[in-house]
Design a protein around this motif. Structure first.
Motif, PDB file in Angstrom:
ATOM      1  N   THR A   1       4.192  -5.782  11.931  1.00 46.29           N
ATOM      2  CA  THR A   1       3.396  -6.774  11.205  1.00 46.29           C
ATOM      3  C   THR A   1       1.943  -6.332  11.052  1.00 46.29           C
ATOM      4  O   THR A   1       1.197  -6.931  10.278  1.00 46.29           O
ATOM      5  CB  THR A   1       3.409  -8.149  11.923  1.00 46.29           C
ATOM      6  N   LYS A   2       1.540  -5.295  11.786  1.00 48.18           N
ATOM      7  CA  LYS A   2       0.157  -4.825  11.740  1.00 48.18           C
ATOM      8  C   LYS A   2      -0.067  -3.741  10.684  1.00 48.18           C
ATOM      9  O   LYS A   2      -1.099  -3.070  10.676  1.00 48.18           O
ATOM     10  CB  LYS A   2      -0.265  -4.292  13.116  1.00 48.18           C
ATOM     11  N   GLY A   3       0.898  -3.576   9.796  1.00 47.41           N
ATOM     12  CA  GLY A   3       0.719  -2.639   8.695  1.00 47.41           C
ATOM     13  C   GLY A   3       1.737  -1.523   8.726  1.00 47.41           C
ATOM     14  O   GLY A   3       2.271  -1.164   9.780  1.00 47.41           O
ATOM     15  N   VAL A   4       2.020  -0.972   7.548  1.00 50.90           N
ATOM     16  CA  VAL A   4       3.028   0.077   7.430  1.00 50.90           C
ATOM     17  C   VAL A   4       2.605   1.340   8.161  1.00 50.90           C
ATOM     18  O   VAL A   4       3.441   2.114   8.642  1.00 50.90           O
ATOM     19  CB  VAL A   4       3.329   0.369   5.940  1.00 50.90           C
ATOM     20  N   LYS A   5       1.295   1.551   8.302  1.00 53.27           N
ATOM     21  CA  LYS A   5       0.817   2.756   8.978  1.00 53.27           C
ATOM     22  C   LYS A   5       1.215   2.748  10.451  1.00 53.27           C
ATOM     23  O   LYS A   5       1.575   3.783  11.019  1.00 53.27           O
ATOM     24  CB  LYS A   5      -0.702   2.876   8.843  1.00 53.27           C
ATOM     25  N   SER A   6       1.169   1.570  11.090  1.00 50.92           N
ATOM     26  CA  SER A   6       1.564   1.461  12.504  1.00 50.92           C
ATOM     27  C   SER A   6       3.036   1.824  12.678  1.00 50.92           C
ATOM     28  O   SER A   6       3.408   2.589  13.576  1.00 50.92           O
ATOM     29  CB  SER A   6       1.322   0.044  13.017  1.00 50.92           C
ATOM     30  N   GLY A   7       3.879   1.254  11.814  1.00 52.27           N
ATOM     31  CA  GLY A   7       5.306   1.559  11.884  1.00 52.27           C
ATOM     32  C   GLY A   7       5.582   3.018  11.583  1.00 52.27           C
ATOM     33  O   GLY A   7       6.466   3.637  12.187  1.00 52.27           O
ATOM     34  N   LYS A   8       4.811   3.605  10.662  1.00 54.11           N
ATOM     35  CA  LYS A   8       4.992   5.009  10.282  1.00 54.11           C
ATOM     36  C   LYS A   8       4.723   5.934  11.459  1.00 54.11           C
ATOM     37  O   LYS A   8       5.476   6.892  11.691  1.00 54.11           O
ATOM     38  CB  LYS A   8       4.041   5.347   9.129  1.00 54.11           C
TER      39      LYS A   8
ATOM     40  N   LYS B   1       0.827  -1.203   0.000  1.00 60.11           N
ATOM     41  CA  LYS B   1       0.000   0.000   0.000  1.00 60.11           C
ATOM     42  C   LYS B   1       0.862   1.254   0.000  1.00 60.11           C
ATOM     43  O   LYS B   1       1.835   1.354   0.747  1.00 60.11           O
ATOM     44  CB  LYS B   1      -0.915   0.010   1.240  1.00 60.11           C
ATOM     45  N   HIS B   2       0.490   2.212  -0.848  1.00 64.96           N
ATOM     46  CA  HIS B   2       1.242   3.470  -0.950  1.00 64.96           C
ATOM     47  C   HIS B   2       0.754   4.443   0.132  1.00 64.96           C
ATOM     48  O   HIS B   2      -0.032   5.354  -0.134  1.00 64.96           O
ATOM     49  CB  HIS B   2       1.067   4.076  -2.347  1.00 64.96           C
TER      50      HIS B   2
ATOM     51  N   ASN C   1       1.012 -10.390   4.423  1.00 63.41           N
ATOM     52  CA  ASN C   1      -0.103 -10.775   5.286  1.00 63.41           C
ATOM     53  C   ASN C   1      -1.319  -9.903   4.978  1.00 63.41           C
ATOM     54  O   ASN C   1      -1.306  -9.095   4.041  1.00 63.41           O
ATOM     55  CB  ASN C   1       0.295 -10.711   6.767  1.00 63.41           C
ATOM     56  N   LYS C   2      -2.372 -10.037   5.758  1.00 61.00           N
ATOM     57  CA  LYS C   2      -3.605  -9.303   5.468  1.00 61.00           C
ATOM     58  C   LYS C   2      -3.449  -7.800   5.649  1.00 61.00           C
ATOM     59  O   LYS C   2      -4.279  -7.018   5.177  1.00 61.00           O
ATOM     60  CB  LYS C   2      -4.744  -9.826   6.350  1.00 61.00           C
ATOM     61  N   PHE C   3      -2.364  -7.383   6.324  1.00 61.21           N
ATOM     62  CA  PHE C   3      -2.097  -5.951   6.484  1.00 61.21           C
ATOM     63  C   PHE C   3      -1.155  -5.433   5.397  1.00 61.21           C
ATOM     64  O   PHE C   3      -0.661  -4.312   5.473  1.00 61.21           O
ATOM     65  CB  PHE C   3      -1.492  -5.676   7.862  1.00 61.21           C
ATOM     66  N   ALA C   4      -0.874  -6.287   4.408  1.00 63.69           N
ATOM     67  CA  ALA C   4      -0.054  -5.931   3.248  1.00 63.69           C
ATOM     68  C   ALA C   4       1.395  -5.638   3.610  1.00 63.69           C
ATOM     69  O   ALA C   4       2.025  -4.738   3.050  1.00 63.69           O
ATOM     70  CB  ALA C   4      -0.666  -4.748   2.489  1.00 63.69           C
ATOM     71  N   VAL C   5       1.942  -6.404   4.559  1.00 63.26           N
ATOM     72  CA  VAL C   5       3.362  -6.290   4.891  1.00 63.26           C
ATOM     73  C   VAL C   5       3.985  -7.689   4.893  1.00 63.26           C
ATOM     74  O   VAL C   5       3.290  -8.689   5.136  1.00 63.26           O
ATOM     75  CB  VAL C   5       3.585  -5.620   6.269  1.00 63.26           C
ATOM     76  N   PRO C   6       5.306  -7.800   4.618  1.00 67.96           N
ATOM     77  CA  PRO C   6       5.973  -9.109   4.575  1.00 67.96           C
ATOM     78  C   PRO C   6       6.258  -9.643   5.982  1.00 67.96           C
ATOM     79  O   PRO C   6       7.370  -9.553   6.497  1.00 67.96           O
ATOM     80  CB  PRO C   6       7.268  -8.821   3.795  1.00 67.96           C
TER      81      PRO C   6
END
Length: 478
Positions: free
Chosen positions: A160-167, A11-12, A355-360
Motif C-alpha cells: 500500500t506504500k507504493g509500487v516501488k516498495s513492492g518492487k 506511476k510507470h 491512494n496517495k502512493f498511487a496504488v489501489p
C-alpha cells in the motif's frame, strides 16, 4: 472556488528486470519443492515425470509469447481481464475477475502463505500446523494459519506504500531464490548417485501407477492419458501466475515492449529451473523415494542426500524465501485486476481509486481479507484443486481472443505479434482443451466445483449491472 483535486494516477516505475522478476517470482512458490511426489505416483517413471514438466513448460511458454500480442495492444492495468473484455464482452471478463477474486488469486495467496508457515516450523516448531491455538466444532486455528495471515497482512501493508516498495521486495527475494535454486540443482548434480540414476532411467518410459507400498498399477491407453492430465494439475499449479505481470501493465515503463519480453524471459527461466530440478531429483532419489517423500516434501528428501541433516534447514529457508517473494508478487498484481473491474462498474466502487502512493489500497486490503479467511477455513487446498481447470479454461479463451481480435480489429496497432501464429496458439488451445476434457472424465472433483464458482458469477454480474444502471439514472435526476 477551489479547483477539484486531481486524482493520483498509476506511476510507470517498473522496468524489464522488474517485470521478469515478477513473472518468475510469482510462478515459483512451494510447488517445485512438493508436487513431484504426486506426479510420480500418477506416472511412475522418470521419463514421464520429466515429460509432464516439459509439456507444462511448453504450454506455459506458448501461452506467454501469445499473450505478448495482447499485452502490446492493451498496455493497461488489469491485463487478462482487459483482454477478455476487448475480445468478448464485459460478462466474460467479469467471470474471470470474479473467479480470480473468489479462488484463483486469493486461494493461491492463502496456500502460499500457509506453505511459508509450515516450513518456518522447521526452524521454530511452535509455528507448526500441529500447534492448535483455538479449537471449536466449526474451525481449528493453528499457529501456521495465524503466521500465514501475518505474512499476508505485512506484504499487503508494504504494497500500500507504493509500487516501488513492492518492487524492491520482489527483486531481492526473486533473485535470492533463483540463485538458491540454481545452487541446489548444481550441488544435486555433484551428489548424483550412479546406481540411482541408472535404476530410474533404465525403463524411463514405462508408465504405471506407483503405490505407497512400492507396488505398481498398470494403465490402459485411455487411463494413461487421464493419469498425465491428473499429474499436470500439480505442474500447472506450480507454473501458474506467470500472467501476473499483465495486471500491472499500467505501471510498466514501455509496456508495449517490456510486458511481452518479461513474459518470455520469466517463463523461460522458470521452465529451465523446474525441468532441471526434477532431473536432479531422479539422480539422487529412487522413484519410490520421490513418490513416498514425507508429506510430499521431495526437495527435503533430496537435500538430505545432498547436504545431510543440514539439508532440512537449507530447504526450509529456501522455501520461506521463495513463498515470501511469491506472495509479494501475487498480492501486488492481484489488486490491479479489481481496480480495472471497478473502473468498469463491476466491482466495489472504492476499489477503483488510488491512494496517495498511487496504488489501489482498498483492493489490496479486501484481497487480504478474503485470502485470510481462506487461510482460517483450511479449505484453500480444496480450492486449489479446482484452480488448474478453471485457469486453463480462461487461458484458452484468452488465446482464442487473439484470433477474434485479428478479425474484429484487423487494422489495430500490433507492436508485437504472437510468435508462431496461427500454429503455436492453436496447439496451446488444443492441449488446453484436451487437458480439461481429460480432467472432466477422470478427475471430476477437480472440475465441476470450479465451474460452479465461475457460474455463480453470472447472477452477481447482472446484479452489479442493474445497480450501476440505477446509479446512473439517479445521477441524471440529481
Amino acid at each position: 472556488m477551489t479547483e477539484k483535486q486531481e486524482q493520483p494516477k498509476l506511476k510507470h516505475e517498473l522496468g524489464l528486470l522488474d517485470g521478469t522478476m515478477l513473472v518468475a517470482g510469482s510462478m515459483i512458490g512451494s510447488g517445485i519443492f512438493i508436487v513431484s511426489a504426486d506426479i510420480t505416483r500418477d506416472v511412475g517413471s522418470a521419463g514421464w515425470l520429466i515429460a509432464v514438466w516439459l509439456i507444462t513448460g511448453f504450454m506455459t511458454l506458448t501461452a506467454a509469447v501469445s499473450y505478448g500480442e495482447l499485452s502490446a495492444m492493451f498496455p493497461k492495468a488489469g491485463g487478462q481481464y482487459i483482454y477478455l473484455k476487448e475480445a468478448y464482452n464485459k460478462l466474460i471478463a467479469f467471470l474471470y475477475g470474479w473467479s480470480f477474486f473468489a479462488v484463483i488469486q486469493t486461494g493461491t495467496i492463502a496456500a502460499v502463505g500457509v506453505a511459508f508457515s509450515k516450513f518456518a516450523a522447521y526452524l521454530f516448531h511452535p509455528l507448526s500446523e500441529d500447534n492448535i491455538l483455538f479449537h471449536s466444532s466449526l474451525v481449528n486455528i493453528s499457529a501456521a494459519q495465524l503466521v500465514s495471515i501475518v505474512v499476508i497482512v505485512l506484504l499487503t501493508f508494504i504494497n500500500t506504500k507504493g509500487v516501488k516498495s513492492g518492487k524492491i521486495i520482489q527483486n531481492i527475494f526473486t533473485i535470492t531464490k533463483l540463485l538458491s535454486l540454481f545452487g541446489l540443482i548444481i550441488f544435486g548434480f555433484f551428489a548424483l548417485k550412479g546406481d540411482v540414476w541408472h535404476a530410474n532411467w533404465t525403463n524411463a518410459w514405462s508408465m504405471h501407477k506407483l503405490n505407497a507400498d512400492g507396488s505398481f498399477g498398470s494403465y490402459t491407453l485411455a487411463a494413461a492419458m487421464g493419469a498425465i492430465a491428473a499429474a499436470m494439475v500439480g505442474s500447472i499449479f506450480s507454473s501458474d501466475a506467470w500472467n501476473n505481470v499483465t495486471f500491472i501493465a499500467g505501471e510498466m515503463s514501455n509496456p508495449k515492449r517490456n510486458i511481452g519480453l518479461s513474459l518470455f524471459f520469466g517463463t523461460l527461466i522458470v521452465t529451465i529451473i523446474y525441468v532441471s530440478a526434477n532431473v536432479m531429483y531422479t539422480g539422487v532419489l529412487s522413484m519410490h523415494d520421490i513418490a513416498t517423500a514425507d508429506k510430499d516434501r521431495v526437495a527435503v528428501a533430496a537435500s538430505h542426500v545432498i547436504f545431510g541433516d543440514l539439508g532440512t534447514y537449507i530447504i526450509a529457508v529456501m522455501i520461506m524465501i521463495s513463498t515470501f517473494g511469491c506472495n509479494n508478487g501475487l498480492i501486488m498484481a492481484g489488486a490491479r485486476v479489481y481496480y480495472s473491474m471497478a473502473k468498469d462498474g463491476l466491482f466495489f466502487k472504492r476499489t477503483g481509486t488510488l491512494n496517495k502512493f498511487a496504488v489501489p489500497e482498498f483492493g489490496l486490503w479486501i484481497q487480504a481479507v478474503v485470502a485470510s479467511i481462506l487461510c482460517l477455513s483450511g479449505r484453500y487446498g480444496d480450492l486449489l484443486d479446482m484452480i488448474s481447470f478453471v485457469v486453463v479454461i480462461f487461458y484458452v479463451l484468452t488465446i482464442l481472443g487473439i484470433y477474434i481480435l485479428r478479425v474484429k480489429r484487423p487494422n489495430a496497432e500490433r507492436p508485437y505479434k504472437a510468435f508462431g501464429y496461427p500454429v503455436l496458439p492453436a496447439i496451446y488451445m488444443i492441449m488446453g482443451v484436451v487437458f480439461c476434457i481429460l480432467l472432466i472424465i477422470y478427475k471430476p472433483n477437480f472440475t465441476w466445483p470450479g465451474l460452479i464458482i465461475v457460474l455463480i458469477g453470472i447472477p452477481i454480474y447482472y446484479f452489479t449491472q442493474r445497480n450501476s444502471t440505477n446509479e446512473d439514472q439517479a445521477d441524471l435526476l440529481s
